[in-house]
Design an enzyme around this catalytic site. Structure first.
Site, PDB file in Angstrom:
ATOM      1  CB  CYS A  56      13.570   6.360  29.001  1.00  0.00           C
ATOM      2  SG  CYS A  56      13.129   6.041  27.298  1.00  0.00           S
ATOM      3  CG  ASP A  84      -6.918  31.115  42.177  1.00  0.00           C
ATOM      4  OD1 ASP A  84      -7.832  31.951  42.228  1.00  0.00           O
ATOM      5  OD2 ASP A  84      -6.292  30.837  41.135  1.00  0.00           O
ATOM      6  CG  ASP A 104      -3.318  30.023  38.336  1.00  0.00           C
ATOM      7  OD1 ASP A 104      -4.215  30.483  39.066  1.00  0.00           O
ATOM      8  OD2 ASP A 104      -3.382  30.013  37.104  1.00  0.00           O
TER       9      ASP A 104
END
Lengths: 54, 746
Positions: free
Chosen positions: B58, B464, B643
């Site tokens: 922020c 996976d 991945d």
């Protein structure tokens, strides 16, 4: 209708000035961090961002 | 304007996420010189570096970073870009001061990685700027011409000469504006025509150019109607869409790059004279000699030339348990060295059979994917011939009906102008901008618009295992039976090792100390002497126990002196929200499957824990690919979620694919969407958004067709004047944009 002869050029010039200013804002990167700039104005900094010590 | 900036509204101010901390762990020992390659020296003597900041969310974080850095000596500029999360720092002095800046950021709770300024997507940025300028020009021209047009339409008693003056003025504004702002469309249309194809920009360019040509003709002859206002308005509306589209694409690209940069690691290079220097992994060349310390992630692919160690290979083959490696073995970037230091020689990708085979498969997969035709292009292919033949028929029809050559030409051109696919050109991009923006806010990066279209067709999802539905980390499951004392004793040994099993024991017992008599016997286990007793922790053979035959879970044994060995049992822990995500997906009627390179047992266990009925273990990358191909051959549309390097070919060939942010580079590059954070739930959001988006796209295309069905007959029979054209075109554009914006409200 004579009024047109000077009103129209004035109107067009104003448009051109606005456009030129906009081009300048784009060139100087004022749209690169819209989120940050919006927030930055709310933080009162007690030091300059750039230190001009020379 | 669509708001796509806020990534996270709840700011955990300055707290790095667990992922960031884990990632920083490996190269935490800051070497003074490690940032020097990224530091640029400006002409005025300033040193400048760009840092990617993690953990800042922020404006408060931004202010904190800038304020704290300003307290360092010699800092001249410290300015953070909250949109790109990049911090630009300039200082006077040595290049090596960069490391103290990073250390300072670390102290106040933010992670920082150097950004390679050569990776900056300059081309995309310049294109965005030129679109913005074109949009401004079209906008100013449109507004001014509208004012003049209102005069012409409202001025009933306006004399013919004044009217002609108005038209000439409009022309003077419109022609340069069209010449400037129309370029993105003219170029794209020209490229398509040169390749003997058509796209949406062909009819757009044609309509704009014809509208201008017709208006010039009409002005010259002093006729009452011109189309200058329609031409500039058309360009303005389309440029808004184009600009937002480009901006979002750049943003997504930057985020993907950020992920890559965050994961880029440093390597310890052994120079010719035997000294060690730290260099960024991206600067390693083939045949460089590198030292990989214990616990380090392998920075580049290479061949081991000295040393033996156990290596966590899960990123390459999905196996949870590490394997022993020795001289001559190939290791790949992303693997983790768990045991002893290794010396490796970096290799070029092409010289290695495993990776080049994978890359070849990925390339082949991507080629089949590129054959996918976007819905907008499919629409354009149907649209262009219909519209152009309608125009020709109008021309011939009017001539046959006895109209003059001028009337026939005018009406034919009117058909082309009114059918300009303004609504059609906005119908699809508007939806995709809103949908991708919505996903972006939820931490899902979607790489292209057509990925969204492909995602909407999915009916089967292949997961996976290691690193995707699980975190690739083992957890001890029989801690309660073992008791605290036994666990603490085992942990005294385990804390001294990086082996996943040892890590699991250490995690289960919490913090504590390590025995100083620890010996690591590679590939077998750990041994120590505590209170005069030999304590062994390791495989069944190592401690002299009989391997358990009752089940096939991952186990290890602890033996104190000559006492009976004690069995520790482990399992691969699923991601926190894996089960919930899978239940939700099953609820939506997707077919789910688990496909893993890990052993059958480990796969079965995970499938069971997650409630997946279909699973296959021990699958090679080629098998994964073959499985997907057979699904596709059976008319299914599979989504691959993976991945590892071994998933990359499957990711490339699947109808659509997703990778977690922690995936291997090659997989992240092959995947269509990237899920940020340690969560799978983004998948549900992505699939639902894609479905919603598809619905809106079809609605929008229907609206555009409906509009044409009303407008085209009017044009054919000569009832169209510039006012009707302007109203109809802007009205239909508004309609499709508003319909697209409905997506953002969910």
């Amino acid at each position: 209708m004579i009024a047109l002869l000077w009103l129209v050029p004035i109107a067009l010039c104003l448009g051109a000035v606005g456009l030129t200013l906009f081009f300048w804002t784009v060139k100087s990167g004022q749209y690169e961090d819209i989120k940050g700039d919006a927030a930055r104005i709310l933080h009162s900094e007690d030091h300059p961002i750039v230190h001009d010590d020379d | 304007m669509v708001e796509i900036n806020n990534i996270d509204l709840n700011c955990p101010s300055g707290q790095s996420t667990a992922q960031d901390i884990a990632r920083n762990e490996a190269n935490h020992d800051h070497d003074e010189t490690q940032f020097s390659p990224y530091v640029q020296t400006k002409a005025n003597g300033d040193q400048v570096i760009d840092l990617m900041i993690s953990g800042a969310h922020c404006s408060g974080c931004m202010a904190k970073i800038e304020r704290e850095l300003a307290t360092l000596p010699d800092i001249r500029i410290a300015r953070m870009n909250l949109s790109t999360m990049r911090l630009n720092v300039a200082w006077r002095g040595e290049q090596t001061n960069a490391s103290s800046i990073v250390a300072k950021l670390d102290d106040i709770g933010f992670g920082a990685k150097p950004f390679d300024m050569q990776m900056e997507p300059l081309h995309g940025k310049n294109e965005l700027k030129s679109l913005l300028r074109a949009m401004a020009v079209a906008g100013v021209a449109m507004a001014n011409i509208m004012v003049i047009s209102v005069c012409v339409w409202a001025g009933i008693d306006m004399g013919e000469n004044t009217r002609q003056l108005m038209h000439i003025l409009s022309g003077f504004i419109a022609l340069p504006a069209v010449a400037y702002a129309g370029q993105p469309f003219f170029r794209s249309a020209w490229r398509a025509l040169k390749n003997k194809q058509t796209n949406m920009d062909v009819p757009i360019s044609l309509a704009v150019l014809l509208a201008c040509a017709l208006s010039i003709y009409e002005t010259y002859h002093g006729n009452p109607d011109t189309y200058f206002d329609a031409a500039t308005m058309l360009l303005f509306l389309l440029l808004i869409g184009r600009y937002l589209d480009q901006r979002l694409r750049l943003k997504t690209g930057e985020s993907a790059q950020r992920l890559a940069a965050m994961q880029a690691s440093n390597a310890s290079l052994v120079t010719k004279d035997g000294a060690l220097t730290t260099v960024p992994a991206s600067m390693i060349k083939p045949d460089d000699i590198l030292l990989i310390a214990a616990g380090e992630r392998i920075p580049v692919d290479g061949e081991i030339i000295k040393g033996r160690s156990t290596i966590d290979t899960s990123i390459a083959n999905g196996e949870t348990l590490p394997a022993p490696f020795g001289v001559g073995d190939m290791i790949y970037s992303g693997m983790i060295n768990l045991g002893n230091p290794l010396t490796i020689k970096a290799t070029a990708v092409s010289s290695d059979s495993f990776l080049s085979e994978i890359s070849k498969l990925v390339e082949a997969g991507e080629q089949t994917k590129s054959k996918f035709v976007r819905i907008a292009d499919r629409a354009a292919r149907a649209y262009v011939p219909i519209v152009h033949s309608l125009a020709v028929m109008t021309f011939i029809g009017w001539l046959a009906a006895g109209g003059s050559l001028r009337t026939a030409t005018l009406n034919a051109i009117a058909v082309l102008i009114i059918t300009c696919p303004c609504a059609l050109g906005l119908a699809v991009p508007a939806v995709q901008i809103v949908a991708s923006g919505r996903l972006f806010r939820k931490g899902v990066l979607i790489k292209s618009g057509d990925a969204l279209e492909r995602l909407a067709k999915i009916d089967t999802i292949i997961f996976d295992k290691t690193g995707t539905v699980t975190l690739g980390r083992l957890a001890l499951i029989n801690a309660d039976i073992l008791g605290k004392d036994i666990l603490e004793l085992a942990a005294k040994l385990a804390r001294g090792s990086r082996h996943p099993i040892a890590r699991a024991i250490a995690d289960a017992s919490g913090q504590g100390n390590v025995t100083d008599t620890l010996e690591d016997i590679m590939g077998e286990g750990l041994r120590a002497k505590i209170d005069g007793k030999i304590i062994k922790l390791g495989s069944a053979d190592f401690v002299g126990a009989k391997a358990s035959s009752e089940d096939t879970q991952v186990e290890t044994w602890l033996r104190v002196g000559r006492a009976k060995p004690i069995r520790f049992v482990f399992k691969d822990v699923p991601r926190l929200d894996a089960r919930e995500t899978i239940e939700k997906l099953q609820g939506f009627g997707y077919q789910l499957e688990l496909l893993s390179g890990d052993t059958e047992n480990m796969t079965a266990q995970t499938a069971d824990a997650l409630g997946l009925k279909n699973w296959t273990g021990g699958v090679s990358p080629q098998d994964k690919l073959a499985h997907l191909e057979s699904l596709k051959a059976n008319g299914r549309f599979p989504l691959m979620v993976g991945d590892g390097i071994n998933d990359a070919p499957a990711l490339a060939s699947a109808t659509a694919s997703a990778s977690p942010a922690s995936a291997a580079d090659i997989s992240r590059a092959a995947a269509d969407i990237i899920l940020q954070g340690d969560k799978l739930s983004g998948l549900v959001t992505a699939l639902r958004t894609a479905k919603d988006a598809q619905k809106r796209v079809i609605e929008n295309l229907s609206l555009a067709v409906l509009y044409n069905m009303i407008a085209v007959p009017l044009a054919i029979f000569g009832f169209v004047n510039p006012m009707i054209a302007a109203l109809a075109m802007s009205g239909s554009s508004m309609l499709v944009t508003l319909n697209a914006l409905r997506l953002a409200r969910h």
